[in-house]
Design an enzyme around this catalytic site. Structure first.
Site: not given
Ligand code: GAR
Length: 195
Positions: A58, A84, A100-102, A138
């Protein structure tokens, strides 16, 4: 990225306007044949793929990912739907400028299933969080958040889709503001604008 890349698409669309102030210099993923890579290529953006399984550990993957990102000298790294965790080497180079978005209102419901976990818990309001990536899951400093009401008939899919609508706008607005105005960090508090 790992998912369908709608957050990336929102950024690519925003960057098409010269007033936005940011440009996407490259798009990286941890697997190939995903929609986000197609979206990037369609927009004429360079792409690269670094898969964990192609490396001995990793840590080696993390170092290779950091190297690949560094080659493009980005001012900001946006991890949009990248499922990841990055490691120490990556954070040594890009800590403080990786977002990052959550799909939940952190610090509630971190992890892989933010929308599902909020729904199962029974909260009436959830949302999306944009944060600066740190070594935790997160746990980074929060740049912006938007709320979304949970409806009685929501499923994980309907709720996540509604979250993603506001998540995309939040991401675009924040990245634009960071590009145009910069940001400062004071303890855990992040503010737009230069000090
Ligand atoms: C988004 O809602 C993002 O916040 C989430 O995956 C989705 C990606 O959507 N990420 C997580 O849950 C990270 N822990 P996308 O591929 O359509 O942009």
């Amino acid at each position: 990225m790992s998912g369908s890349g709608t957050n990336l698409q929102a950024l690519l669309d925003a960057c098409a306007s010269p007033d936005f102030g940011a440009e996407v210099v490259a798009v990286g993923a941890d697997r190939d044949a995903i929609q986000g890579l197609t979206r990037a290529s369609d927009a004429g953006i360079e792409t690269f793929v670094r898969k964990v399984k192609d490396f001995g550990s990793r840590e080696e993957w993390d170092a290779a990912l950091a190297e690949s990102v560094a080659a493009y000298e980005p001012d900001l790294v946006v991890s949009a739907g990248f499922m990841k965790l990055v490691g120490e080497t990556f954070l040594d180079r890009f800590g403080g400028k990786t977002l990052n978005t959550h799909p939940a209102l952190l610090p509630s419901f971190p992890g892989m299933h933010g929308a599902r976990d909020a729904l199962d818990y029974g909260v009436k309001v959830t949302g999306a969080t944009l944060f600066i990536v740190d070594a935790g899951v997160d746990t980074g400093m929060i740049v912006d958040q938007v709320s979304v009401p949970v409806e009685d008939d929501d499923t994980e899919e309907t709720l996540h889709e509604r979250i993603k609508v506001v998540e995309r706008s939040m991401l675009v607005e924040s990245v634009g503001r960071i590009a145009r105005e910069g940001y400062t960090v004071d303890g855990r508090r992040v503010r737009f604008g230069r000090a």
